[in-house]
Design a protein around this motif. Sequence first.
Motif, PDB file in Angstrom:
ATOM      1  N   LEU A 214      58.694 101.843  91.151  1.00  0.00           N
ATOM      2  CA  LEU A 214      57.728 102.823  90.657  1.00  0.00           C
ATOM      3  C   LEU A 214      56.883 102.167  89.582  1.00  0.00           C
ATOM      4  N   PHE A 215      55.594 102.514  89.596  1.00  0.00           N
ATOM      5  CA  PHE A 215      54.667 102.045  88.559  1.00  0.00           C
ATOM      6  C   PHE A 215      53.664 103.151  88.288  1.00  0.00           C
ATOM      7  N   VAL A 216      53.382 103.415  87.009  1.00  0.00           N
ATOM      8  CA  VAL A 216      52.412 104.430  86.599  1.00  0.00           C
ATOM      9  C   VAL A 216      51.271 103.722  85.900  1.00  0.00           C
ATOM     10  N   ASP A 217      50.071 103.817  86.472  1.00  0.00           N
ATOM     11  CA  ASP A 217      48.881 103.163  85.931  1.00  0.00           C
ATOM     12  C   ASP A 217      48.167 104.125  84.994  1.00  0.00           C
ATOM     13  N   GLY A 218      48.121 103.778  83.728  1.00  0.00           N
ATOM     14  CA  GLY A 218      47.469 104.651  82.757  1.00  0.00           C
ATOM     15  C   GLY A 218      45.965 104.624  82.831  1.00  0.00           C
ATOM     16  N   ARG A 219      45.366 103.539  83.352  1.00  0.00           N
ATOM     17  CA  ARG A 219      43.916 103.459  83.420  1.00  0.00           C
ATOM     18  C   ARG A 219      43.355 104.419  84.455  1.00  0.00           C
ATOM     19  N   SER A 220      43.906 104.413  85.636  1.00  0.00           N
ATOM     20  CA  SER A 220      43.422 105.305  86.705  1.00  0.00           C
ATOM     21  C   SER A 220      44.247 106.569  86.821  1.00  0.00           C
ATOM     22  N   GLN A 221      45.319 106.695  86.049  1.00  0.00           N
ATOM     23  CA  GLN A 221      46.225 107.845  86.090  1.00  0.00           C
ATOM     24  C   GLN A 221      46.736 108.066  87.517  1.00  0.00           C
ATOM     25  N   GLN A 222      47.353 107.031  88.027  1.00  0.00           N
ATOM     26  CA  GLN A 222      47.938 107.075  89.364  1.00  0.00           C
ATOM     27  C   GLN A 222      49.356 106.525  89.307  1.00  0.00           C
ATOM     28  N   LEU A 223      50.191 107.020  90.200  1.00  0.00           N
ATOM     29  CA  LEU A 223      51.534 106.467  90.334  1.00  0.00           C
ATOM     30  C   LEU A 223      51.639 105.759  91.676  1.00  0.00           C
ATOM     31  N   VAL A 224      52.312 104.616  91.657  1.00  0.00           N
ATOM     32  CA  VAL A 224      52.500 103.798  92.845  1.00  0.00           C
ATOM     33  C   VAL A 224      53.994 103.651  93.062  1.00  0.00           C
ATOM     34  N   THR A 225      54.443 103.912  94.271  1.00  0.00           N
ATOM     35  CA  THR A 225      55.851 103.778  94.603  1.00  0.00           C
ATOM     36  C   THR A 225      55.987 103.048  95.923  1.00  0.00           C
ATOM     37  N   GLY A 226      57.064 102.268  96.035  1.00  0.00           N
ATOM     38  CA  GLY A 226      57.326 101.497  97.240  1.00  0.00           C
ATOM     39  C   GLY A 226      58.738 101.710  97.724  1.00  0.00           C
ATOM     40  N   CYS A 227      58.934 101.527  99.025  1.00  0.00           N
ATOM     41  CA  CYS A 227      60.235 101.781  99.627  1.00  0.00           C
ATOM     42  C   CYS A 227      60.809 100.489 100.199  1.00  0.00           C
ATOM     43  N   ALA A 228      62.018 100.593 100.740  1.00  0.00           N
ATOM     44  CA  ALA A 228      62.704  99.424 101.272  1.00  0.00           C
ATOM     45  C   ALA A 228      62.102  98.939 102.577  1.00  0.00           C
ATOM     46  N   ALA A 229      61.281  99.742 103.240  1.00  0.00           N
ATOM     47  CA  ALA A 229      60.668  99.363 104.512  1.00  0.00           C
ATOM     48  C   ALA A 229      59.301  98.725 104.342  1.00  0.00           C
ATOM     49  N   GLY A 230      58.910  98.416 103.122  1.00  0.00           N
ATOM     50  CA  GLY A 230      57.618  97.778 102.907  1.00  0.00           C
ATOM     51  C   GLY A 230      56.439  98.726 102.941  1.00  0.00           C
ATOM     52  N   GLN A 231      56.646  99.978 102.601  1.00  0.00           N
ATOM     53  CA  GLN A 231      55.583 100.967 102.556  1.00  0.00           C
ATOM     54  C   GLN A 231      55.239 101.255 101.100  1.00  0.00           C
TER      55      GLN A 231
END
Length: 770
Positions: A214-231
Amino acid sequence: MEEPRGDFCADEGCAGDVVVEKYLAESKVSASHVQLACRGPHCAFPVDGNELRVWNAEDPSCQLLILRGHHQPITAVAFGNTVDPLLICSASEDYVIKWSLEECREKVLQGSPPRGIIVGALLGKVRYLRFSPDDRVAAVCAGNKIFMLDVESQSTLTELEGHQGPVTAAEFCSWQAHVIISVSEDRSFKVWDHRLGSLMYSSSVLAASPLLSLFVDGRSQQLVTGCAAGQLWIFSVVEGHHYRCVTHVDLRKQGESFFTRRAGSHRCRPLGESQLPSASDLDHGDSSEVALPVLGLAPCDLSLALHPECASCLSPENTSCLWIGSSAGLFVFNLANFEFEAVLLFRDFRSLSIQVAGSCAVASEAGGDEAACVLTSLFGNEVAVLEVSVPALLRSWRRPAPGQPLSVLPSSCVVSTSPLYFRIIEEKSAKPVRQKQSAARGAVQDQPLVFRSRIRSSGYTSAPHATMFSPKTNVKNDGERSAKCKSSHRCRFARKLALNAVPVSSALPSSKERPAQSPLPTRLRRRAVAPAAVRCVQFSADGRRLACGLASHVSLAFDADLTGTPAVFSGHDGAVSVVCWSHDGKWLLSASQDGTLRVWSARRAELALCLGSSFTTQQAQAYNLFATTAIGDGIRLWDLRTLRCERRFEGHPSRCYPCGMAFSPCGRYVACGAEDRHAYVYEMGSSTFSHRLAGHTDTVTGVAFSPSAPQKRPWTKGAALLRTPWQGWRKTASTGRARTGSRKFRKECGRRRTASLKKLALLGEKIRST
């Protein structure tokens, strides 16, 4: 084996300028599924289970710091967010310990063992740790719960419970200190208010595989999450966006597209034959594809890492990227266009000790060109610290420099009602001419070429020898043309000239011919003082009037002898740069720096027509961008300087029907239609829409902004007007029936439309009559 490694060379060339293995440690216990930590030059990782090591790449005197205090194997490590003091937290099944690196170094120099502070105890198997932005609170993910621990008082503030599986990551929102977001093996993410201990939002199940990072970008106010299947999923956390999904990325497909686009580019040899690994590469005996699990996410700001030679790699205006750590390598992912900027595959550097990673952490120091990465082996017990040169990595994957310049054609021609519209008269096909006549016309005899010192005047100042245009007198009473004239191609051509021609006398600049041997003017006859700086001057065609444009946004029209009071033409919002007279002297054209062209009546000093708008004038850099749309692929914003996609706008459904788009006159927004009966408005700096405008009952096929009158826009049948928050009218077209609003509104719009058409028709008649 605990010694720094030097530069390595891959099979097909030297790769030491891209990646260097700085440190390698052999552990007695595997740390393949342990949270590692990187912050600037510091890298923290467990060795031999319960021993924490901190590697410092900047200070050679104390590069390695060993911290002991746990009795159980360490499962998670995290750095603090403040620089002074720099904290580090480690967790195992027995303790959660906070360490101060400065105090620990002082203890080591004094010869005493460093000690930490126990923040929590017996919380279970900890999968993830994270400090709050002020380092006062630590989020500890153990099992299905998130324990919020007070670092100063060593107490538990609250327990967040609601996930159906083990929590794998949690991040604080930098712009909302009380909000924390978590992901779990139950394949969903949740948003919490940790001060109140309440759940704010819970997502649906995103994938079939557990969410790992998980990563939360404060500049664009977006959260990015990734799974074990490469998505990879990106969601908007902006207030009012309701955590909507911005885009979904498959790392394998994106990687294949990346290698395909770079197939013909010039890059260094070690990465020239890179491909994503398959199961056959890992000696599994088959050719099935291997997933690329998202093991870690970290910010990657390339604004200061760009060198002049990297100008074709990445646009300076678009450098907000993301490090993606996977088992196969590192990926630099652009958060604007959702594409890879660079790829570093571990197998391309066979001298590296770790080819397949089990855990990964990466960090870029602010303002530096180097990135630190710590890896643990998936199948072994090795732990390695790498140093990656970001400019060298970008150069190795740079695109070829643009060759021939790219030309962009206008989307539509000039409307037929515009004075700038010129139409070639289409002539109907004439009857076939006899072969004898065509042969006689085609027979041209060769004549000698003679140069004469004097030639006779063309006769423009004398009366014509023959009547060029004569009235038509052979018209019958019933209005039918004579048969002779009907069959004559010359007669039809003459009639068209008579209808469209301008009298020769009115087109001539003067009734007198200037003597060929007249001397140049060398003496000042008269002078007039203008109220502001004069930017341009122009005489009328007959030489009787003189027009000048001023920096004070007005134009003046004097008599040629500069006597009397000049006529004033005011209305521009910028300095007048060009003035021009019509041939008959009845109209004056002025162009200004406000981006408009204005046609004035010279007799009454009134505005007759305004072309363009001050709202459509933009900065010079904006004209390097253009956008394209495709069914099922959203909107892409391209840069003519780099010939690459700089941003993608996602979120509007367009899977079966082509939906148009338009830029706002100010250049800050782009709007498009969609198949869900809405129109979407995007900000140029964001990939997700800022407004979704309703009102149509069918697919919205086209949108348009009003360039000259943001507050007013005539309504037409089959379209709807939607008011936007920046006080502008945007016109949208739909395949179905549109809402028209109240009867009073429709009546007012119809009245304005009729008045505008009448004014335009009257002006056209005036221009044709002159």
